[in-house]
Design an enzyme around this catalytic site. Structure first.
Site, mmCIF file in Angstrom:
data_model
loop_
_atom_site.group_PDB
_atom_site.id
_atom_site.type_symbol
_atom_site.label_atom_id
_atom_site.label_comp_id
_atom_site.label_asym_id
_atom_site.label_seq_id
_atom_site.Cartn_x
_atom_site.Cartn_y
_atom_site.Cartn_z
ATOM 1 N N ARG A 27 -23.270 24.006 16.873
ATOM 2 C CA ARG A 27 -22.178 23.292 17.535
ATOM 3 C C ARG A 27 -20.853 23.963 17.194
ATOM 4 N NH1 ARG A 27 -21.957 17.227 17.028
ATOM 5 N NH2 ARG A 27 -21.972 17.541 14.773
ATOM 6 N N LYS A 31 -32.123 21.611 6.082
ATOM 7 C CA LYS A 31 -32.208 21.651 7.552
ATOM 8 C C LYS A 31 -33.384 22.547 7.973
ATOM 9 C CE LYS A 31 -28.838 22.648 11.130
ATOM 10 N NZ LYS A 31 -27.431 22.417 11.427
ATOM 11 N N ARG A 38 -21.749 13.489 6.802
ATOM 12 C CA ARG A 38 -22.077 14.038 5.478
ATOM 13 C C ARG A 38 -22.432 12.885 4.555
ATOM 14 N NH1 ARG A 38 -22.487 17.781 8.093
ATOM 15 N NH2 ARG A 38 -21.146 19.582 8.323
#
Ligand code: ATP
Length: 319
Positions: free
Chosen positions: A116, A181, A314
């Site tokens: 992004r 991730k 976060r």
């Protein structure tokens, strides 16, 4: 260089002489190309005196027939590239040049893979899945509501089917294992979202990647989680079947029918988080998502709703 890689892909030893003969170059030219392979594609190669050269692990390339064998009911045509700027960009190019959607774009490598807001998606050769599905949307905005979250569910299910039981979602569009991730999702739109448009659903999944110094946050891959190499064609097939099923449910019943399932699989449900919007930060506790996929946060005891492409979540240090 790619021809050399194809000669080595079986994971067996090949002598410098045999490789040189096959390529029509000298042994020292073979040696140079091997060094490029290791450095540029990040593929370890064993060199053993008297035996020759061997890839540290055999490579299976992406193959449309192989994918179709694993996903017989898949109806999307598949375009596979060796090396491309980004599968999303290629998807947009093909759609603009009249290629009828839906279709899939896959690549062995992306030289300008995107996250992004222009962030980079690290995309080494023949190790991971770089996947874009291009859809034509005719019925306006409602078809886009919660779409990137639905794609997350499909990716998560495909990962769990592949043995990554701990795969879970992070709002709005990441798939994590613990704090690491394992996959990212990037949706891009062209055309008029209120009328006819194309949506490009970009998915990057770390599959056999074991080393990537350039990734500047915690990450993992299917191989790191399961302990063994994974057939990317089989994973692409699983992902496509999951996507086909979830997109159908989304189209027929809307995101509202998947809202609860999404919340149940949100890694940070009930956690204390900070929502970052540019220079602003909002602290709260995750309540879930609403029927359009927007984030529901409890901020000072009051429920607030947040959506938009500029938002990042976060975990709070004290969470
Ligand atoms: P956000 O919460 O805003 O989505 P993000 O840092 O996860 O934040 P994305 O745009 O979703 O941002 O993804 C890009 C980021 O992902 C990169 O800035 C990098 O930190 C990380 N990244 C890049 N390549 C990989 C990869 N192959 N695997 C895991 N993470 C990667």
């Amino acid at each position: 260089m790619l021809t050399l890689l194809k000669l080595l892909k079986d994971g067996r030893f090949h002598s410098g002489e045999a490789l040189g003969a096959a390529l029509g170059v000298s042994r020292s030219a073979v040696w140079k190309q091997l060094q490029h392979l290791e450095a540029e594609l990040n593929l370890p190669i064993h060199k053993v005196r008297g035996k020759g050269y061997q890839l540290a692990s055999p490579l299976v390339f992406l193959n449309a027939e192989n994918i179709a064998l694993n996903a017989p009911s898949l109806e999307w045509p598949i375009h596979i590239s060796d090396s491309i700027d980004s599968t999303n960009t290629e998807g947009l190019r093909l759609a603009n040049s009249g290629c009828p959607a839906p279709f899939l774009v896959l690549a062995e490598q992306q030289t300008a893979g995107r996250g992004r807001r222009g962030r980079k998606w690290v995309s080494p050769y023949a190790q991971n899945v770089y996947y874009s599905l291009i859809l034509r949307i005719e019925s306006g905005l409602s078809q886009l509501e919660g779409l990137s979250l639905v794609v997350g569910l499909a990716v998560m299910r495909a990962l769990r089917e592949s043995g990554v039981q701990g795969a879970a979602l992070k709002w709005p569009n990441d798939v994590l294992v613990g704090q690491k991730k394992i996959a990212g999702i990037l949706l891009e739109l062209v055309g008029d979202p209120a009328d006819i448009c194309h949506v490009v659903i970009g998915i990057g999944i770390n599959v056999n990647m074991r080393k990537a110094d350039e990734v500047d946050q915690q990450w993992t891959s299917v191989q790191l989680e399961t302990g063994s190499p994974v057939d990317r064609n089989a994973l692409v097939a699983k992902l496509s079947m999951q996507l086909q099923a979830y997109l159908e449910r989304h189209k027929t019943n809307g995101f509202v029918s998947l809202q609860e399932e999404w919340e149940q699989n949100h890694a940070w449900q009930g956690r204390s988080v900070s929502l970052i919007a540019g220079v602003n930060q909002i602290d709260g506790v995750v309540l879930g998502v609403d029927h359009q996929g927007a984030l529901r946060l409890s901020v000072n005891g009051v429920e607030k709703i947040y959506s938009g492409g500029e938002l990042s979540l976060r975990l709070r240090d004290d969470s």
